[in-house]
Design a protein around this motif. Structure first.
Motif, PDB file in Angstrom:
ATOM      1  N   MET A 163       0.844  -1.193   0.000  1.00 34.44           N
ATOM      2  CA  MET A 163       0.000   0.000   0.000  1.00 34.44           C
ATOM      3  C   MET A 163       0.885   1.251   0.000  1.00 34.44           C
ATOM      4  N   SER A 164       0.438   2.273  -0.704  1.00 31.99           N
ATOM      5  CA  SER A 164       1.186   3.531  -0.713  1.00 31.99           C
ATOM      6  C   SER A 164       1.003   4.246   0.620  1.00 31.99           C
ATOM      7  N   SER A 177      -2.322   5.917   0.792  1.00 28.25           N
ATOM      8  CA  SER A 177      -3.407   4.949   1.001  1.00 28.25           C
ATOM      9  C   SER A 177      -3.486   4.533   2.467  1.00 28.25           C
ATOM     10  N   LYS A 228      -5.056   7.380   4.407  1.00 23.90           N
ATOM     11  CA  LYS A 228      -6.491   7.425   4.161  1.00 23.90           C
ATOM     12  C   LYS A 228      -7.212   6.308   4.919  1.00 23.90           C
ATOM     13  N   HIS A 229      -6.606   5.094   4.954  1.00 20.39           N
ATOM     14  CA  HIS A 229      -7.201   3.977   5.683  1.00 20.39           C
ATOM     15  C   HIS A 229      -7.328   4.309   7.173  1.00 20.39           C
TER      16      HIS A 229
END
Length: 486
Positions: A46-47, A50, A53-54
């Motif tokens: 995952m970046s 990302s 945001k999660h």
């Protein structure tokens, strides 16, 4: 240098052992988040954005919120950012090491600190329980190196280009709008939406913003040039003469009351006035005098405030008038810095709204406030804008393309292309305006000698020619037809 921890607080994921700042133990609740972040980045591919945001979506408290730091901003308890996640991934302390001398103070007089290069760090391994395995941490650092440096920081072009920087504000949430690059060019986007996913995807291209800003500033320039006193009145700064009059009248009345009180004392002393009459009259005059003195104080303060504001406004109006904005093709950095305080940008209107696709952009000028409160900045078709200025230009016999271009603070090519988009041209618009003026004049019963100057003509014969050429009938026939329609 002895391995004593220099951090005043334990790192996120740890807690103190019996309040000892040199002894850390794992705090399982926050350590679980640290392990999850490393796992998502290293094994789930995952970046960093990302991951942030999660964490925001799942309302995971940020390190500062979780640990109760007093400087945590209200409303950002779940505001994980790219930088926050990246910093956690870089902490070698999660391997169980103590890392000292990462920073140093600039001066004993200053609290600011400078980050030191890694070769200056002093590392003591295995000083406390590890949350992340050393090999996983090292793999994470290698992966971080493969990510483009531009992913972590803005480009040099963005750093150096300060045009509109820190001036754009989202009308929805009040947050600053960040300048970003895309394949389609430069744009500004709401910071709240970009970082936290809230608010709305409010954005505007830099080209559109420059065009709108230039158009607004040109209208302000023409307003300053043509009706400076009107702007002063709208700003409420035309009261100095009235305030001076009020101050003079009040001072005269105060002086008059002082003389009356003196006369009362003399009459009382001479026995010409009883004690009761003296008390009644002196009390009334004294009360009036106190009220007038208070009023005088308030008006004087008000005059001082307005005078100070008037000087500031005069300075900015002079700056606008001397800028020759009508000759500019684009807003310059100098103009932006000198005049624009902030730009409040709303999102484009929706399909159900009358002006679909358009947006409200409020430009605030230093000392003047919202430009739209002073000048009509609504976007109007060029044909309509010509109709607003043409009657006066016709009366002055100056209604040609050059003078219209100057009055509208535009360029000849811009005017021509804009009218073409509206399905007309300059001559057609002027003919329509002359026809409207002619009809209005006939309905008012004006004679031909009174009409021809209104149409911008040097003699009556031109009106006869105009009627035959553009109205398809003689002037007398058109006159009779128009009179019948009244």
């Amino acid at each position: 240098m002895n391995g004593v921890k220099l951090k005043s607080r334990p790192l996120y994921g740890y807690k103190l052992v019996d309040g000892d700042h040199n002894r850390w133990e794992i705090d399982e609740e926050s350590a679980k988040i640290v392990r999850m972040i490393f796992d998502m980045f290293l094994h789930q591919d995952m970046s960093i954005n990302s991951i942030a945001k999660h964490l925001r979506t799942n309302k995971v408290p940020t390190p500062s919120a979780y640990m109760g730091y007093k400087y945590t901003k209200v409303g950002t308890s779940y505001g994980w950012l790219f930088q926050t996640v990246k910093r956690l991934l870089e902490f070698q302390e999660y391997c169980g090491d103590t890392v000292n001398f990462k920073t140093k103070t600039t001066s004993y007089k200053s609290k600011s600190r400078l980050f030191l290069p890694k070769e200056n760090w002093v590392v003591f391994e295995n000083q406390h329980p590890a949350i992340i395995r050393r090999e996983d941490f090292e793999k994470t650092q290698e992966k971080l190196k493969t990510i483009s440096k531009n992913s972590f920081s803005p480009s040099n072009e963005m750093k150096n280009d300060t045009f509109f920087r820190n001036k754009c504000v989202c009308a929805k949430c009040g947050a600053k709008m960040h300048r970003r690059h895309s394949v389609n060019g430069v744009y500004f986007v709401c910071k709240t939406y970009m970082q936290y996913g809230t608010c709305c995807s409010n954005h505007i291209t830099e080209n559109e913003l420059r065009r709108i800003t230039l158009d607004h500033l040109k209208k302000l320039y023409m307003a300053v040039k043509d009706s400076r006193d009107t702007l002063i009145t709208k700003l409420g700064l035309n009261q100095l003469t009235e305030l001076d009059k009020q101050i003079k009248e009040t001072e005269n009345r105060v002086n008059a009351i002082s003389k009356l009180l003196t006369e009362l004392y003399e009459k009382k002393f001479q026995g010409k006035l009883s004690d009761s009459e003296f008390r009644i009259q002196s009390k009334s005059l004294s009360c009036e005098k106190e009220e007038l003195l208070q009023f005088l104080s308030d008006v004087t303060v008000r005059k001082f405030t307005i005078s100070k504001k008037f000087l500031s406004v005069t300075e900015i109006l002079n700056r606008i008038e001397n800028s020759r904005l009508s000759e500019l093709d684009a807003v310059t950095q100098e103009i932006c810095d000198a005049l624009i305080e902030k730009i409040v940008i709303d999102e484009p209107m929706g399909q159900k709204e009358k002006n679909y696709g358009k947006r409200i952009v409020d430009i605030y000028i230093y000392e003047l406030g919202n430009l739209s409160d002073l000048v009509d900045v609504r976007v109007k078709p060029y044909s309509q804008r010509i109709k607003e200025i043409a009657p006066q230009l016709l009366l002055e016999r100056r209604c040609d393309t050059a003078n219209v271009v100057e009055a509208l603070a535009t360029k000849r090519t811009s005017l021509k292309s804009a009218l073409a988009e509206e399905g007309t041209n300059f001559q057609t618009v002027i003919v329509e305006i002359r026809k409207e003026i002619l009809i209005d004049a006939i309905k008012k019963g004006l004679s031909i000698k009174e009409i021809y100057p209104l149409l911008g003509y040097p003699e009556p014969s031109n009106v006869y020619w105009f009627a035959k050429r553009f109205l398809g009938m003689s002037f007398n026939d058109f006159y009779c037809k128009t009179r019948k329609e009244i």
